[in-house]
Design an enzyme around this catalytic site. Sequence first.
Site, mmCIF file in Angstrom:
data_model
loop_
_atom_site.group_PDB
_atom_site.id
_atom_site.type_symbol
_atom_site.label_atom_id
_atom_site.label_comp_id
_atom_site.label_asym_id
_atom_site.label_seq_id
_atom_site.Cartn_x
_atom_site.Cartn_y
_atom_site.Cartn_z
ATOM 1 N N LYS A 112 0.818 -1.219 0.000
ATOM 2 C CA LYS A 112 0.000 0.000 0.000
ATOM 3 C C LYS A 112 0.848 1.264 0.000
ATOM 4 O O LYS A 112 1.841 1.357 0.714
ATOM 5 C CB LYS A 112 -0.910 0.004 1.225
ATOM 6 C CG LYS A 112 -2.005 -1.021 1.111
ATOM 7 C CD LYS A 112 -2.906 -1.045 2.320
ATOM 8 C CE LYS A 112 -3.725 -2.322 2.370
ATOM 9 N NZ LYS A 112 -4.621 -2.514 1.255
ATOM 10 N N GLU A 669 -1.384 -12.671 3.686
ATOM 11 C CA GLU A 669 -0.545 -12.736 2.494
ATOM 12 C C GLU A 669 0.905 -12.857 2.940
ATOM 13 O O GLU A 669 1.336 -12.129 3.832
ATOM 14 C CB GLU A 669 -0.756 -11.453 1.687
ATOM 15 C CG GLU A 669 0.221 -11.223 0.567
ATOM 16 C CD GLU A 669 1.390 -10.346 0.978
ATOM 17 O OE1 GLU A 669 2.494 -10.643 0.519
ATOM 18 O OE2 GLU A 669 1.212 -9.429 1.773
ATOM 19 N N HIS A 698 -1.976 -12.618 -7.373
ATOM 20 C CA HIS A 698 -2.014 -11.507 -8.331
ATOM 21 C C HIS A 698 -1.202 -11.799 -9.578
ATOM 22 O O HIS A 698 -1.091 -10.948 -10.450
ATOM 23 C CB HIS A 698 -1.525 -10.219 -7.672
ATOM 24 C CG HIS A 698 -2.580 -9.611 -6.794
ATOM 25 N ND1 HIS A 698 -2.510 -9.642 -5.426
ATOM 26 C CD2 HIS A 698 -3.743 -9.008 -7.093
ATOM 27 C CE1 HIS A 698 -3.590 -9.059 -4.933
ATOM 28 N NE2 HIS A 698 -4.350 -8.680 -5.913
HETATM 29 C C1 LIG Z 1 -8.604 -7.019 -2.235
HETATM 30 N N1 LIG Z 1 -8.515 -5.739 -2.825
HETATM 31 C C2 LIG Z 1 -9.564 -4.832 -2.825
HETATM 32 C C3 LIG Z 1 -9.280 -3.492 -2.524
HETATM 33 N N2 LIG Z 1 -10.269 -2.573 -2.489
HETATM 34 C C4 LIG Z 1 -11.524 -2.957 -2.749
HETATM 35 N N3 LIG Z 1 -12.504 -2.066 -2.698
HETATM 36 N N4 LIG Z 1 -11.834 -4.241 -3.081
HETATM 37 C C5 LIG Z 1 -10.883 -5.194 -3.125
HETATM 38 O O1 LIG Z 1 -11.202 -6.355 -3.434
HETATM 39 N N5 LIG Z 1 -8.023 -3.115 -2.235
HETATM 40 C C6 LIG Z 1 -6.940 -4.048 -2.170
HETATM 41 C C7 LIG Z 1 -7.173 -5.208 -3.046
HETATM 42 C C8 LIG Z 1 -7.071 -4.764 -4.457
HETATM 43 N N6 LIG Z 1 -7.498 -5.819 -5.269
HETATM 44 C C9 LIG Z 1 -8.390 -5.739 -6.247
HETATM 45 C C10 LIG Z 1 -8.578 -6.904 -6.944
HETATM 46 C C11 LIG Z 1 -9.445 -6.921 -8.015
HETATM 47 C C12 LIG Z 1 -10.100 -5.772 -8.361
HETATM 48 C C13 LIG Z 1 -10.974 -5.856 -9.544
HETATM 49 O O2 LIG Z 1 -11.034 -6.904 -10.156
HETATM 50 N N7 LIG Z 1 -11.637 -4.808 -9.965
HETATM 51 C C14 LIG Z 1 -12.460 -4.909 -11.134
HETATM 52 C C15 LIG Z 1 -13.787 -4.232 -10.928
HETATM 53 C C16 LIG Z 1 -14.693 -5.052 -10.061
HETATM 54 C C17 LIG Z 1 -16.136 -4.772 -10.383
HETATM 55 O O3 LIG Z 1 -16.764 -3.948 -9.766
HETATM 56 N N8 LIG Z 1 -16.661 -5.416 -11.386
HETATM 57 C C18 LIG Z 1 -18.013 -5.240 -11.882
HETATM 58 C C19 LIG Z 1 -17.947 -5.042 -13.370
HETATM 59 C C20 LIG Z 1 -17.610 -3.682 -13.647
HETATM 60 C C21 LIG Z 1 -17.308 -3.547 -15.133
HETATM 61 O O4 LIG Z 1 -16.154 -3.390 -15.494
HETATM 62 N N9 LIG Z 1 -18.308 -3.641 -15.970
HETATM 63 C C22 LIG Z 1 -18.080 -3.522 -17.374
HETATM 64 C C23 LIG Z 1 -19.051 -4.435 -18.071
HETATM 65 C C24 LIG Z 1 -18.867 -5.898 -17.695
HETATM 66 C C25 LIG Z 1 -17.727 -6.523 -18.414
HETATM 67 O O5 LIG Z 1 -17.727 -6.577 -19.638
HETATM 68 O O6 LIG Z 1 -16.771 -7.036 -17.720
HETATM 69 C C26 LIG Z 1 -18.267 -2.065 -17.725
HETATM 70 O O7 LIG Z 1 -18.854 -1.325 -16.907
HETATM 71 O O8 LIG Z 1 -17.748 -1.665 -18.744
HETATM 72 C C27 LIG Z 1 -18.821 -6.504 -11.693
HETATM 73 O O9 LIG Z 1 -18.245 -7.501 -11.290
HETATM 74 O O10 LIG Z 1 -20.017 -6.444 -11.980
HETATM 75 C C28 LIG Z 1 -11.733 -4.299 -12.315
HETATM 76 O O11 LIG Z 1 -12.213 -4.621 -13.411
HETATM 77 O O12 LIG Z 1 -10.776 -3.534 -12.181
HETATM 78 C C29 LIG Z 1 -9.931 -4.610 -7.675
HETATM 79 C C30 LIG Z 1 -9.041 -4.579 -6.585
#
Ligand SMILES: CN1c2c(nc(N)[nH]c2=O)NC[C@@H]1CNc1ccc(C(=O)N[C@@H](CCC(=O)N[C@@H](CCC(=O)N[C@@H](CCC(=O)O)C(=O)O)C(=O)O)C(=O)O)cc1
Length: 762
Positions: A112, A669, A698
């Site tokens: 972080k 972790e 990751h």
């Molecule tokens: C464990 N971690 C987290 C942290 N903070 C959080 N708030 N949450 C956490 O889990 N901090 C420390 C770590 C950081 N790790 C991560 C791990 C993974 C992600 C991640 O995968 N983020 C995704 C977004 C997740 C999400 O909300 N997904 C939505 C879909 C949103 C989207 O992109 N939709 C698309 C359409 C759908 C598609 O085609 O896929 C769009 O809008 O265009 C869902 O699941 O519905 C990421 O994609 O970055 C973050 C932190």
Amino acid sequence: MMKSSNLGYPRIGEDREWKKALEAFWAGKLGEEELRQQLQDLRLNHLRKQLAKGIDVIPVNDFSYYDHMLDTAAMFGIVPKRFPYEGGVVPLSVYYGIARGTKDAAASEMTKWFNTNYHYIVPELDGAVPVLTENKPLSAYREAKEKLGIEGKPVIVGPLTFLKLSKGYSQADSDAWLSRLLPLYVQILQELANEGVEWVQIDEPILTQKLSVADVNRLKNIYETFAASVPTLNIMLQTYFESVEQYTEIIGLPVKGIGLDFVHGRSGNLSSIQALGFPENKVLGAGIIDGRGIWKSSLREKLGLLEELAGFVNPERILVQSSCSLLHVPVSVAYETKLSTELKDALAFADEKLDEIVLLTKAACRNLNAIPEEFQENERAYLTFKFSKNRKRDDIQQAVATIADQQLERKLPFSERYAAQQQKWQLPIFPTTTIGSFPQSAEVRKARQLWRKNEWSQEQYDDFIRKQIDIWVQVQEEIGLDVLVHGEFERTDMVEFFGEKLEGFAFTQNGWVQSYGSRCVKPPIIYGDVAFLKEMTVEETKYAQSLTGRPVKGMLTGPITIMNWSFVREDIPREQIAYQLAYALRQEVEALERAGIGMIQVDEPAVREGLPLKEADQAEYLSWAVKAFRMATCTVQDTTQIHTHMCYCEFHDMIHSIEAMDADVISIETSRSHGELIHSFEVNTYTKGIGLGVYDIHSPRIPGVGEMTSMIERALHVLDPKLFWINPDCGLKTRGMKETVESLRNMVEATQIARSNHAATV
Ligand SMILES: CN1c2c(nc(N)[nH]c2=O)NC[C@@H]1CNc1ccc(C(=O)N[C@@H](CCC(=O)N[C@@H](CCC(=O)N[C@@H](CCC(=O)O)C(=O)O)C(=O)O)C(=O)O)cc1
Ligand SMILES: N[C@@H](CCS)C(=O)O
Ligand SMILES: [Zn+2]
């Protein structure tokens, strides 16, 4: 004339174009040239926007292909030996290899960035011979000038911050390392000066922490060297996230400007200026607009603050700016169409913050004592929200106050209840489990999108989620895991999901913020008192449990993590918000227990991140953070096993607080940090169950049985085998199915080897 300035702009783009480009490149769907072109377009757009808004001093080199610490290491050719690198500009394949791992080499540690939810890649200095491979700040300056006529302000991570956040060297080698790095910094700065650069922003957020005498001497050495080598260049020594320690020494440094945070470090920095003044020959970078919060500022109050500062610093020498880079806030409120007007009007994301900076600068230039008419709308919206009745629930405040006064303890001490739990669950030694989430595949995301758009009924969506649970319970059984999870398929994000189900939260449609690499989060907004409405996780957990005879862990996000990963209201203390969340979660914990779920994990990966940067404030925070966790979990029966999970942070300075949370098992972790964290949990310091993270989730790389076995063996030298669990580093939502299954199979095989090695001794 006062001028406006910015410290950094979000990289991700209005529609997360940055993320999409990176991921397409990694998937082989975009060539390197196309990637570079798309990222340049984005970068130039960000600069155009800041220019159009009227920002006088625009940052360049704040953009990155992944992370700014990694960029700095790559610029100095600091590449861990396990990657194929033979000098020169670090190829993109190596750059991304360090960040994400490759088939043959583990990724560098990620941790972080101070007290934020942004994660940087930790530079590994051991074995490196630093050289300047490219002058990135210079390229960024030239690009802005040539393409847009912008006289940019290159941003660089300062030498002391870079060194202190790196690893792979001993304290005794700090000076040797500085003497290797300093000439490279000097070369960068000299080339910038030769190019005619006016201002350079050197970020030294480490100055908000108490420095040793040796580090203060290093600091002096660094900035005296710069002053002697590049006397014509204006260096803005930029600090943020808190007030500076050692104010006297810092203002005495031979730099042209000093940037201070008057939001998160307001009282400390202001009292230093009041008591000790500010040097007449320096520019003050006045960070008065909150760079990491999302609330609109009261411009009237901010003008008052500027007026106060102008009592100590000639207004001609004040730059009005954000308190830190805007990397930590979403791009613009303009795309939000579903928020209530009252709330939307109270928000300011990056673009709106730039408007605030410009408005304030203009008003201050005209007359610091007169409130301009343009401020009226700002004041109306600010006050409407501040005094809104929609934010208060007297019953919740009452209930929370009562519980907070109670004894928040489990009925039996750990050793007795753990024995009762062992008796009940009959698990083998070194039980295996996972952290909660399984792959959020394209199919899962698509299903959620269809449901959200009402193209799928609730029933269709629920059916789909149940099918995912079916598949993964079966997979977990086949692999031979001991404690199963339902997989979190119904969750977008571990914080957003709970916020959506609790009262007092609001959601943006596009409020994305970079968390690490291309991964973004959409933090919910806690705007009012938090209340439990109905069961949130019972349905899916109960369903998963119905499919198997093995225990299924319930999976909740803890109060402190929900709070720290949300944007929170500022009208009540964070402690109260944490208790309100804890009270709501307690009701969910009890509901899970009533539904027959006997193991419940309450994730708290963000406890460390909320730790105040100032040592003097840490004990108080830890005390109420621990209390909130206990408030959420302490009412369960003795045989109900409470798990927690933490990741990607330092534990050593808060181990006693982790112990005091009184969870029966903590999974942590350890593999991404190459096993270093495990020492914090040595037998004598930590006395409860520990799940060791034996592989880095990751990275797309599949870990071998051998490497996990040796990690387990190393840990067993310092940990009690009777309390030892085995798991991956964190949730598996970012991984694909095939790699997840293969990795978990290897993990179980490594566990079996460990079991046969240790059967006699446990
Ligand atoms: C464990 N971690 C987290 C942290 N903070 C959080 N708030 N949450 C956490 O889990 N901090 C420390 C770590 C950081 N790790 C991560 C791990 C993974 C992600 C991640 O995968 N983020 C995704 C977004 C997740 C999400 O909300 N997904 C939505 C879909 C949103 C989207 O992109 N939709 C698309 C359409 C759908 C598609 O085609 O896929 C769009 O809008 O265009 C869902 O699941 O519905 C990421 O994609 O970055 C973050 C932190
Ligand atoms: N239960 C969560 C924790 C992430 S820190 C997950 O598995 O994704
Ligand atoms: Zn985690």
